[in-house]
Design a protein around this motif. Structure first.
Motif, PDB file in Angstrom:
ATOM      1  N   ALA A  45       0.840  -1.194   0.000  1.00  0.00           N
ATOM      2  CA  ALA A  45       0.000   0.000   0.000  1.00  0.00           C
ATOM      3  C   ALA A  45       0.875   1.244   0.000  1.00  0.00           C
ATOM      4  N   GLN A  46       0.246   2.385  -0.286  1.00  0.00           N
ATOM      5  CA  GLN A  46       0.937   3.669  -0.283  1.00  0.00           C
ATOM      6  C   GLN A  46       0.100   4.705   0.445  1.00  0.00           C
ATOM      7  N   LEU A  47       0.815   5.610   1.090  1.00  0.00           N
ATOM      8  CA  LEU A  47       0.201   6.741   1.784  1.00  0.00           C
ATOM      9  C   LEU A  47       0.692   8.011   1.109  1.00  0.00           C
ATOM     10  N   ASP A  73       5.721   4.217   0.837  1.00  0.00           N
ATOM     11  CA  ASP A  73       5.376   2.822   0.577  1.00  0.00           C
ATOM     12  C   ASP A  73       5.317   2.067   1.888  1.00  0.00           C
ATOM     13  N   GLY A  74       4.415   1.098   1.957  1.00  0.00           N
ATOM     14  CA  GLY A  74       4.298   0.293   3.164  1.00  0.00           C
ATOM     15  C   GLY A  74       3.392  -0.892   2.946  1.00  0.00           C
ATOM     16  N   VAL A 101      -6.109   7.639   8.454  1.00  0.00           N
ATOM     17  CA  VAL A 101      -5.624   8.092   7.145  1.00  0.00           C
ATOM     18  C   VAL A 101      -6.344   7.300   6.058  1.00  0.00           C
ATOM     19  N   GLN A 102      -6.125   7.701   4.829  1.00  0.00           N
ATOM     20  CA  GLN A 102      -6.580   6.919   3.682  1.00  0.00           C
ATOM     21  C   GLN A 102      -5.354   6.457   2.929  1.00  0.00           C
ATOM     22  N   VAL A 103      -5.308   5.157   2.614  1.00  0.00           N
ATOM     23  CA  VAL A 103      -4.174   4.595   1.894  1.00  0.00           C
ATOM     24  C   VAL A 103      -4.664   3.934   0.615  1.00  0.00           C
ATOM     25  N   GLU A 108      -3.656  -5.114  -8.756  1.00  0.00           N
ATOM     26  CA  GLU A 108      -4.345  -5.103 -10.043  1.00  0.00           C
ATOM     27  C   GLU A 108      -5.341  -3.959 -10.135  1.00  0.00           C
ATOM     28  N   GLU A 109      -6.087  -3.760  -9.068  1.00  0.00           N
ATOM     29  CA  GLU A 109      -7.041  -2.658  -9.022  1.00  0.00           C
ATOM     30  C   GLU A 109      -6.702  -1.801  -7.812  1.00  0.00           C
ATOM     31  N   GLU A 110      -6.298  -0.556  -8.051  1.00  0.00           N
ATOM     32  CA  GLU A 110      -6.006   0.313  -6.924  1.00  0.00           C
ATOM     33  C   GLU A 110      -7.294   0.616  -6.188  1.00  0.00           C
ATOM     34  N   GLU A 111      -7.213   0.536  -4.882  1.00  0.00           N
ATOM     35  CA  GLU A 111      -8.372   0.774  -4.038  1.00  0.00           C
ATOM     36  C   GLU A 111      -7.920   1.661  -2.887  1.00  0.00           C
ATOM     37  N   THR A 112      -8.713   2.671  -2.545  1.00  0.00           N
ATOM     38  CA  THR A 112      -8.426   3.527  -1.407  1.00  0.00           C
ATOM     39  C   THR A 112      -9.247   3.040  -0.227  1.00  0.00           C
TER      40      THR A 112
END
Length: 161
Positions: A45-47, A73-74, A101-103, A108-112
């Motif tokens: 995931a990314q912040l 990145d995390g 927070v929102q990450v 394959e599919e970016e999801e927040t």
């Protein structure tokens, strides 16, 4: 009467030492070799809008608010129960504040998703301007950390709550 499952803890964005899978395995299970047990609980995931920096004289990092274009990145951890979450709260201690927070989940599919993060709540003058690097921590310090924590166990109550 069927029992109602306990409410699952919010996902947690990991960005520092706990991204080293042996340390995460130790924190959640008490055994750094149980990587296979914790791997299914995390996703890359990314912040956005934050930066990961070193702390002066420490092996672990902080994440602070930064420019909108900054990315950390995390791993997004979806703990199985409240006990696992309490163990991580115990590991992080009081100098980190749990903050929503929102990450973005990477895949394959970016999801927040909504998640929690441990943000530095200590003295600002302890934060370095230098970035913190997971690969360097794993190479230079992880073995020492595992040895230091061997035999210790984090408090988390039973496995079902």
């Amino acid at each position: 009467m069927a029992s109602i499952p306990p409410k699952m803890p919010r996902p947690l964005f990991l960005y520092g030492t706990l991204c080293a899978m042996p340390l995460l395995a130790w924190a959640l299970t008490g055994d750094s070799h149980k990587i296979d047990t914790v791997t299914p609980l995390v996703k890359p995931a990314q912040l956005k809008g934050y930066a990961r920096l070193s702390l002066l004289g420490k092996d672990y990092p902080v994440v602070i608010k930064h420019e909108d274009s900054s990315v950390v990145d995390g791993l997004l951890l979806c703990a199985q129960n409240k006990s696992q979450r309490r163990k991580l709260d115990d590991f992080e201690g009081e100098t980190y504040a749990v903050t929503p927070v929102q990450v973005n989940i990477i895949g394959e599919e970016e999801e927040t998703v909504d998640a929690d993060i441990y943000l530095w709540n200590g003295p600002p003058d302890e934060v370095s301007e230098d970035p913190w690097d997971l690969a360097t921590f794993v190479r230079d310090r992880l073995e020492d950390w595992i040895e230091l924590f061997a035999g210790m166990e984090l408090v988390g109550d039973d496995e079902t709550s």
